[in-house]
Design a protein around this motif. Structure first.
Motif, PDB file in Angstrom:
ATOM      1  N   TYR A   1     -15.594  14.606  -6.501  1.00 39.49           N
ATOM      2  CA  TYR A   1     -14.416  14.108  -7.211  1.00 39.49           C
ATOM      3  C   TYR A   1     -14.545  12.594  -7.375  1.00 39.49           C
ATOM      4  O   TYR A   1     -13.970  11.815  -6.614  1.00 39.49           O
ATOM      5  N   TYR A   2     -15.278  12.210  -8.402  1.00 38.29           N
ATOM      6  CA  TYR A   2     -15.551  10.795  -8.673  1.00 38.29           C
ATOM      7  C   TYR A   2     -14.266   9.969  -8.764  1.00 38.29           C
ATOM      8  O   TYR A   2     -14.180   8.861  -8.247  1.00 38.29           O
ATOM      9  N   TRP A   3     -13.250  10.523  -9.417  1.00 44.20           N
ATOM     10  CA  TRP A   3     -12.060   9.722  -9.701  1.00 44.20           C
ATOM     11  C   TRP A   3     -11.223   9.457  -8.463  1.00 44.20           C
ATOM     12  O   TRP A   3     -10.462   8.498  -8.425  1.00 44.20           O
ATOM     13  N   TRP A   4     -11.372  10.289  -7.414  1.00 44.25           N
ATOM     14  CA  TRP A   4     -10.651  10.014  -6.175  1.00 44.25           C
ATOM     15  C   TRP A   4     -11.081   8.668  -5.596  1.00 44.25           C
ATOM     16  O   TRP A   4     -10.260   7.932  -5.045  1.00 44.25           O
ATOM     17  N   GLN A   5     -12.368   8.361  -5.717  1.00 36.79           N
ATOM     18  CA  GLN A   5     -12.878   7.112  -5.139  1.00 36.79           C
ATOM     19  C   GLN A   5     -12.294   5.886  -5.856  1.00 36.79           C
ATOM     20  O   GLN A   5     -12.130   4.825  -5.249  1.00 36.79           O
ATOM     21  N   ALA A   6     -11.951   6.038  -7.132  1.00 35.32           N
ATOM     22  CA  ALA A   6     -11.285   4.943  -7.847  1.00 35.32           C
ATOM     23  C   ALA A   6      -9.943   4.632  -7.193  1.00 35.32           C
ATOM     24  O   ALA A   6      -9.548   3.464  -7.064  1.00 35.32           O
ATOM     25  N   HIS A   7      -9.245   5.664  -6.743  1.00 37.52           N
ATOM     26  CA  HIS A   7      -7.950   5.451  -6.103  1.00 37.52           C
ATOM     27  C   HIS A   7      -8.108   4.954  -4.670  1.00 37.52           C
ATOM     28  O   HIS A   7      -7.198   4.296  -4.141  1.00 37.52           O
ATOM     29  N   VAL A   8      -9.249   5.239  -4.046  1.00 34.42           N
ATOM     30  CA  VAL A   8      -9.551   4.572  -2.778  1.00 34.42           C
ATOM     31  C   VAL A   8      -9.661   3.063  -3.010  1.00 34.42           C
ATOM     32  O   VAL A   8      -9.111   2.264  -2.246  1.00 34.42           O
ATOM     33  N   MET A   9     -10.364   2.666  -4.080  1.00 34.65           N
ATOM     34  CA  MET A   9     -10.435   1.244  -4.410  1.00 34.65           C
ATOM     35  C   MET A   9      -9.040   0.658  -4.559  1.00 34.65           C
ATOM     36  O   MET A   9      -8.736  -0.415  -4.027  1.00 34.65           O
TER      37      MET A   9
ATOM     38  N   LEU B   1      -7.290   0.152  -1.221  1.00 29.56           N
ATOM     39  CA  LEU B   1      -7.880  -0.971  -0.484  1.00 29.56           C
ATOM     40  C   LEU B   1      -7.403  -2.296  -1.073  1.00 29.56           C
ATOM     41  O   LEU B   1      -7.138  -3.261  -0.333  1.00 29.56           O
ATOM     42  N   ILE B   2      -7.281  -2.352  -2.388  1.00 30.03           N
ATOM     43  CA  ILE B   2      -6.753  -3.567  -3.028  1.00 30.03           C
ATOM     44  C   ILE B   2      -5.296  -3.772  -2.647  1.00 30.03           C
ATOM     45  O   ILE B   2      -4.855  -4.903  -2.412  1.00 30.03           O
ATOM     46  N   ASP B   3      -4.534  -2.681  -2.550  1.00 28.06           N
ATOM     47  CA  ASP B   3      -3.155  -2.790  -2.077  1.00 28.06           C
ATOM     48  C   ASP B   3      -3.115  -3.466  -0.714  1.00 28.06           C
ATOM     49  O   ASP B   3      -2.307  -4.374  -0.473  1.00 28.06           O
ATOM     50  N   GLY B   4      -3.972  -2.997   0.194  1.00 25.81           N
ATOM     51  CA  GLY B   4      -4.006  -3.580   1.531  1.00 25.81           C
ATOM     52  C   GLY B   4      -4.446  -5.031   1.514  1.00 25.81           C
ATOM     53  O   GLY B   4      -3.885  -5.865   2.234  1.00 25.81           O
ATOM     54  N   LEU B   5      -5.446  -5.336   0.680  1.00 23.42           N
ATOM     55  CA  LEU B   5      -5.931  -6.713   0.579  1.00 23.42           C
ATOM     56  C   LEU B   5      -4.847  -7.640   0.053  1.00 23.42           C
ATOM     57  O   LEU B   5      -4.622  -8.729   0.601  1.00 23.42           O
ATOM     58  N   GLU B   6      -4.164  -7.222  -0.988  1.00 27.38           N
ATOM     59  CA  GLU B   6      -3.117  -8.064  -1.572  1.00 27.38           C
ATOM     60  C   GLU B   6      -1.953  -8.257  -0.610  1.00 27.38           C
ATOM     61  O   GLU B   6      -1.344  -9.324  -0.563  1.00 27.38           O
ATOM     62  N   ARG B   7      -1.656  -7.234   0.153  1.00 23.07           N
ATOM     63  CA  ARG B   7      -0.521  -7.318   1.078  1.00 23.07           C
ATOM     64  C   ARG B   7      -0.841  -8.174   2.301  1.00 23.07           C
ATOM     65  O   ARG B   7       0.007  -8.925   2.783  1.00 23.07           O
ATOM     66  N   THR B   8      -2.060  -8.062   2.820  1.00 20.32           N
ATOM     67  CA  THR B   8      -2.385  -8.712   4.096  1.00 20.32           C
ATOM     68  C   THR B   8      -3.321  -9.896   3.988  1.00 20.32           C
ATOM     69  O   THR B   8      -3.329 -10.768   4.863  1.00 20.32           O
ATOM     70  N   GLY B   9      -4.156  -9.913   2.948  1.00 15.14           N
ATOM     71  CA  GLY B   9      -5.180 -10.947   2.845  1.00 15.14           C
ATOM     72  C   GLY B   9      -6.338 -10.759   3.804  1.00 15.14           C
ATOM     73  O   GLY B   9      -7.204 -11.637   3.906  1.00 15.14           O
TER      74      GLY B   9
END
Length: 353
Positions: free
Chosen positions: A50-58, A61-69
Motif C-alpha cells: 500500500y504505497y499511499w499509506w506511506q505518504a500519510h506516514v510522512m 511525521l510532519i504533524d509531529g515535527l511542526e508541533r514539537t520541532g
C-alpha cells in the motif's frame, strides 16, 4: 507503551504517545518504512504494498515535527522518504494517480517544514506526471489510474486541485491556479450532489457511466472541502468557501451520529485511512470558516478525540482500531493507526491554538 490518563488540556501529550506507539510498533528499520500490520502478518513484500499509506506516514511525521520541532521527526521523515522511493523502484511515480497525489502533497509539506530541496524536486516531478491524468473521458477530470483512464473519482481530482492550488500559492505560477480551478470545477459539476453539497466517490468505475452515489466516504468530503479552502485562499473568491461550508454541513449531517457527533467505523485496509484524511482537511477548514462552522468543526473533532482517548485506545499498546469507540483487536493495520494519530494531532493543534 501505554496511554496515561489525560485531562482535556493535555492533547499534545496524548499525541506524543500515539506518535511513539506508531514508531515503536510499525517502523521497519531494514526497509526504512512502516510495516503494514502490527504485529506483522507477513514479511514485507509477501503482501500487497500500500504505497499511499506511506505518504500519510510522512504527513503524520510532519504533524509531529511542526508541533514539537523535535529533530527525531525530521530524521525519520528523511529515512522514510528514501525508503519509499527505493522500495518503489527508485521513483515516487506510480500507476495510481491518487497515490502520487497523496505523496506529492506530503513531499511539498516536507519541503515547507524542513527546507530540504529534494522534497520539492520530487513533488514537482510527481506533479508533472499527475497532470497526464486529465483526459476527455466523462467530460474531463483526472483519471484514477494509468490503466483505467475512463474512471474518474473524487480521490483523484480533489487532492490534485489541492496540490495545484498550494503550488500556486507558494510559487505564483498562473498555470497551476488554472489547473486547480479546472479540476475543482469538474469535480463539483460531476461528483457533488447539487441539492446538498455531499460529495460522491466516482463515476464510470464499471464502464457504465454510473455514479457511485452509495459509496459515502468520509475522505471524499474531506478532500473536496480541502480543495475549496485552498482555492479560497488562492483567490479570495467567497464561492469556494461557501462550497466548503456546504459540504462540511452535509458531511456532518450524513456521516456523524446525531447525538454523539462520532464518525463511522469505515473498516480496515484503505478505508481505515479515510476518517483521518477528513480530520486533516477539517482542520484546514477550521482556520478560515465562519464562526458557526468553526464551532461545529471543533465540536466534531473534540467529540471524536475524546472518544478515541477514553474508549478507543489500547492502554497497553497505544494503538487504535477502525472504531474510535471500542478498543482495537490485534492485528492492527497501519492505515487505521494513522487515522487515530491524525485525529490526536488535530486536537493537539486546536489545543495549542
Amino acid at each position: 507503551m501505554g496511554i496515561p490518563e489525560q485531562s482535556v488540556s493535555a492533547w499534545s501529550a496524548v499525541a506524543n504517545e500515539a506518535q511513539a506507539a506508531l514508531k515503536d510498533r510499525y517502523w521497519n528499520e531494514k526497509l526504512g518504512m512502516m510495516n503494514q500490520w502490527y504485529p506483522p502478518a507477513k514479511a514485507f513484500g509477501e503482501e500487497n504494498f500500500y504505497y499511499w499509506w506511506q505518504a500519510h506516514v510522512m504527513d503524520v511525521l510532519i504533524d509531529g515535527l511542526e508541533r514539537t520541532g523535535e529533530a527525531a521527526y525530521r530524521e525519520l521523515l528523511s529515512e522514510l522518504a528514501e525508503g519509499v522511493r527505493s522500495y518503489n523502484g527508485d521513483t515516487f511515480k506510480h500507476n495510481y494517480y491518487d497515490d502520487m497525489e497523496w505523496t506529492a502533497l506530503a513531499l511539498l509539506r516536507a519541503y515547507d517544514a524542513t527546507g530540504e530541496e529534494p522534497y520539492l524536486t520530487n513533488a514537482l516531478e510527481l506533479w508533472e506526471d499527475i497532470k497526464t491524468a486529465w483526459n476527455d473521458h466523462m467530460g474531463g477530470g483526472m483519471a484514477w489510474k494509468k490503466d483505467q483512464l475512463d474512471y474518474k473519482n473524487t480521490p483523484a481530482n480533489a487532492p490534485a486541485s489541492i496540490l495545484a492550488a498550494r503550488l500556486y500559492r507558494a510559487y505564483g505560477k498562473a498555470e497551476d491556479l488554472a489547473w486547480a480551478v479546472r479540476i475543482y470545477e469538474w469535480n463539483r459539476e460531476n461528483l457533488v450532489d447539487p441539492a446538498t453539497g455531499f460529495v460522491w466517490d466516482g463515476m464510470n468505475r464499471l464502464g457504465d457511466g454510473r455514479i457511485d452515489k452509495d459509496w459515502k466516504f468520509t475522505y471524499c468530503q474531506g478532500v473536496f472541502i480541502g480543495a475549496g479552502v485552498e482555492l479560497y485562499l488562492a483567490t479570495r473568491d467567497e464561492q469556494y468557501l461557501q462550497d466548503a461550508c456546504r459540504t462540511t454541513t452535509a458531511c456532518f449531517e450524513e456521516l456523524c451520529a446525531a447525538e454523539t457527533l462520532l464518525l463511522p467505523d469505515e473498516g480496515v485496509d484503505d478505508t481505515g485511512l479515510f476518517k483521518g484524511i477528513l480530520i486533516r482537511y477539517l482542520l484546514e477548514m477550521e482556520k478560515v470558516a465562519p464562526p458557526a462552522e468553526r464551532d461545529a468543526i471543533f465540536a466534531v473533532i473534540e467529540a471524536n478525540a475524546l472518544s478515541l482517548r477514553d474508549r478507543g485506545l489500547s492502554r497497553e499498546l497505544g494503538l487504535c482500531g477502525p472504531s474510535w469507540v471500542n478498543p482495537p483487536m490485534l492485528p492492527i493495520q497501519l492505515s487505521v493507526q494513522l487515522s487515530g494519530v491524525m485525529l490526536l494531532e488535530a486536537m493537539a493543534r486546536l489545543e495549542k491554538k
